[in-house]
Write an enzyme that holds these catalytic residues in place. Structure first.
Site, PDB file in Angstrom:
ATOM      1  N   ASP A 137      -6.742  -8.288   4.301  1.00 13.68           N
ATOM      2  CA  ASP A 137      -5.975  -9.176   3.415  1.00 13.68           C
ATOM      3  C   ASP A 137      -5.453 -10.415   4.142  1.00 13.68           C
ATOM      4  O   ASP A 137      -4.820 -11.270   3.516  1.00 13.68           O
ATOM      5  CB  ASP A 137      -4.800  -8.397   2.801  1.00 13.68           C
ATOM      6  CG  ASP A 137      -5.287  -7.311   1.849  1.00 13.68           C
ATOM      7  OD1 ASP A 137      -6.387  -7.474   1.279  1.00 13.68           O
ATOM      8  OD2 ASP A 137      -4.580  -6.301   1.681  1.00 13.68           O
ATOM      9  N   ARG A 170      -2.693 -14.261  -2.443  1.00 16.66           N
ATOM     10  CA  ARG A 170      -2.826 -14.594  -1.010  1.00 16.66           C
ATOM     11  C   ARG A 170      -3.461 -15.968  -0.796  1.00 16.66           C
ATOM     12  O   ARG A 170      -3.201 -16.619   0.206  1.00 16.66           O
ATOM     13  CB  ARG A 170      -3.582 -13.490  -0.278  1.00 16.66           C
ATOM     14  CG  ARG A 170      -2.836 -12.160  -0.344  1.00 16.66           C
ATOM     15  CD  ARG A 170      -3.210 -11.184   0.724  1.00 16.66           C
ATOM     16  NE  ARG A 170      -2.836  -9.843   0.313  1.00 16.66           N
ATOM     17  CZ  ARG A 170      -1.596  -9.334   0.398  1.00 16.66           C
ATOM     18  NH1 ARG A 170      -0.608 -10.052   0.895  1.00 16.66           N
ATOM     19  NH2 ARG A 170      -1.342  -8.105  -0.022  1.00 16.66           N
ATOM     20  N   SER A 186       0.834  -1.209   0.000  1.00 23.14           N
ATOM     21  CA  SER A 186       0.000   0.000   0.000  1.00 23.14           C
ATOM     22  C   SER A 186       0.867   1.257   0.000  1.00 23.14           C
ATOM     23  O   SER A 186       0.618   2.214  -0.742  1.00 23.14           O
ATOM     24  CB  SER A 186      -0.894   0.024   1.246  1.00 23.14           C
ATOM     25  OG  SER A 186      -1.809  -1.027   1.207  1.00 23.14           O
TER      26      SER A 186
HETATM   27  C1  S3P Z   1      -5.535  -1.419  -0.049  1.00 26.32           C
HETATM   28  C2  S3P Z   1      -6.774  -1.484   0.522  1.00 26.32           C
HETATM   29  C3  S3P Z   1      -7.539  -2.739   0.692  1.00 26.32           C
HETATM   30  C4  S3P Z   1      -6.644  -3.957   0.547  1.00 26.32           C
HETATM   31  C5  S3P Z   1      -5.713  -3.863  -0.623  1.00 26.32           C
HETATM   32  C6  S3P Z   1      -4.822  -2.641  -0.477  1.00 26.32           C
HETATM   33  C7  S3P Z   1      -4.891  -0.111  -0.214  1.00 26.32           C
HETATM   34  O1  S3P Z   1      -8.543  -2.769  -0.288  1.00 26.32           O
HETATM   35  O2  S3P Z   1      -7.445  -5.121   0.418  1.00 26.32           O
HETATM   36  O3  S3P Z   1      -4.900  -5.011  -0.719  1.00 26.32           O
HETATM   37  O4  S3P Z   1      -3.666  -0.059  -0.456  1.00 26.32           O
HETATM   38  O5  S3P Z   1      -5.591   0.903  -0.086  1.00 26.32           O
HETATM   39  P1  S3P Z   1      -9.937  -2.015  -0.059  1.00 26.32           P
HETATM   40  O6  S3P Z   1      -9.627  -0.608   0.177  1.00 26.32           O
HETATM   41  O7  S3P Z   1     -10.721  -2.185  -1.327  1.00 26.32           O
HETATM   42  O8  S3P Z   1     -10.560  -2.719   1.101  1.00 26.32           O
END
Ligand code: S3P
Length: 454
Positions: free
Chosen positions: A329, A405, A32
């Protein structure tokens, strides 16, 4: 079952029962934070230097996308990445389409970035990403004045014509999604006036933290409706230095392996411990896991620390819905861990798992059942009956549905299975954790590629 699989284009992997995993390791940079560092660097004035960027397929797609929009992005010999940005509102018209591969974060955040700049882009993705909902970002982004078309059903390919005269937006998140929140905040950067997102349930806050580090005019307040995050647009962002901490979502796999394999003790160093990401650690503590946080410290506005895990006697717990965003996740690997607990683990509030890289709720339930684990699933919940520590039967090929995953979670499960567990395709692991197999093998895990079937 193995014979039925067509593995011609895939990378089957197999995990066998392993004991005495040990060692200190570092996992690659947080996914992220890596996406956001490249994107904000691409928007800032000056040169942003990023240390520890996750060099995975997903992040490289973001690098390529930002280059296509006019930013200069270079990797130096020492492994640092240097991004020279275009300035807020300075993105250039890209040539051709931009392919985000498997990355939901990449495509959704980039959509926000371009929605308020008068350029025209077409975003595409792989088969998995092309099934995922884009309506959740289209809905707020058209409010800024962007024109957006998707394929029927609100999926990719998506054409965005950015607003020439964008107007500010106030938007309350209908789903707890950091991607949607971030898309709106990033769009707000090139809008006169204030753009506000209200999130009733807290989601990961890396965009907010990093915007502050780049000098954005951003503020937050708690209200009855939840957290209100407001960004004032048309302010230049200033390049900065970013060190990306280890990804807790990747650290989860070696830590899980240590917890379920006999005689094991593993430490993952330098892990991001932002409270919006630590739901798995909280849950493992409740399950009675031998898990310790060592040397918690501050680094670049984030808490990081070392996490030490050892073989544990676990008990089943109820994981409440409100914890889901902080471990969204991690449910596939938690489900694998739960297979070894005493009693039942029930996970609630899992609706969002249905729209990840795969329908993770269905994929986890299917894989666990194939491996002889008793599992029950509902629309947004999952229950796993554990063995109380004994190995699970295993001996199955698990379908990963193009989901990194799912692949890693079931390889971890296979480390304490009577018969080997195979995953049909480990190729997607490169999207987030390219070093997964060698890192796990370095700890003593028996995971191998079955290349002869390719
Ligand atoms: C993420 C937010 C999550 C997560 C993804 C990364 C991000 O998704 O599942 O792997 O970097 O903002 P969502 O915001 O759709 O829940």
């Amino acid at each position: 079952m193995i014979a039925e699989l067509d593995c011609s284009m895939s990378l089957p992997l197999q995990a066998r029962r392993s004991e005495n995993l040990s060692g200190n390791v570092r996992v690659p940079g947080d996914k992220s934070i890596s996406h956001r560092a490249v994107m904000l660097g691409a928007l800032a004035v000056g040169e942003t230097v990023i240390e520890g960027l996750l060099e995975s397929a997903d992040v490289i797609r973001t690098v390529q996308a930002m280059a296509a929009l006019g930013a200069r992005v270079e990797r130096h010999q020492d492994g640092s990445w240097h991004v020279t940005g275009c300035g807020v509102g300075g993105f250039a018209q890209p040539e051709g389409t931009i392919d985000f591969g498997n990355s939901g974060t990449g495509v959704r955040l980039a959509a926000g970035l371009v929605a308020t700049t008068p350029i025209r882009v077409i975003f595409t993705g792989d088969e998995s990403l092309s099934r995922r909902p884009m309506g959740r970002i289209v809905e707020p982004l058209v409010k800024f004045g962007a024109r957006i078309d998707t394929a029927p059903g609100g999926t990719l390919p998506m054409r965005i014509i950015g607003a020439a005269d964008p107007v500010p937006v106030e938007y309350e998140l209908p789903v707890p999604s950091a991607q949607v929140k971030s898309a709106v905040l990033l769009a707000g950067l090139n809008v006169p006036g204030e753009t506000t997102v209200i999130e009733p349930v807290a989601t990961r806050d890396h965009t907010e933290r990093m915007l502050r580090a780049f000098g954005a005019d951003i503020r937050e307040e708690m209200t009855e409706k939840g957290r209100r995050i407001t960004v004032r647009g048309e302010k230049e962002l200033k390049a900065c230095a970013i060190t990306v901490p280890g990804d807790p979502s990747s650290a989860a796999f070696p830590l899980a392996a240590a917890v379920i394999c006999p005689g094991s003790a593993v430490t993952v160093e330098n892990v991001l411990l932002n409270p919006t990401r630590t739901g798995l650690i909280e849950t493992l503590h409740e399950m009675g896991a031998e898990l310790r946080i060592l040397e918690p410290r501050n680094s670049g506005g984030e808490i990081i620390g070392n996490v030490a895990a050892a073989t544990s006697s676990l008990r089943g717990v109820v994981v409440p819905a409100r914890r889901a965003p902080s471990m969204i996740d991690e449910y596939p690997v938690l489900a694998a861990i739960a297979a070894f607990a005493e009693g039942t683990t029930r996970m609630e509030g899992l609706a969002e798992l249905r729209v990840k890289e795969s329908d993770r709720l269905a994929a986890v339930a299917e894989g666990l059942a194939a491996c002889g684990v008793t599992v029950r699933a509902g629309e947004d919940w999952l229950e796993v009956d554990g063995t109380g520590g004994a190995p699970v039967p295993g001996g199955a090929v698990v379908r990963t549905h193009m989901d990194h995953r799912i692949a890693m979670a079931f390889l971890v499960l296979g480390l304490n299975a009577e018969a080997p567990v195979r995953v049909d395709d480990g190729e997607m692991i490169t999207t987030s954790f390219p070093q997964f197999v060698p890192l796990m093998c370095g700890l003593g895990a028996d995971i191998e590629e079955l290349r002869e079937e390719a």
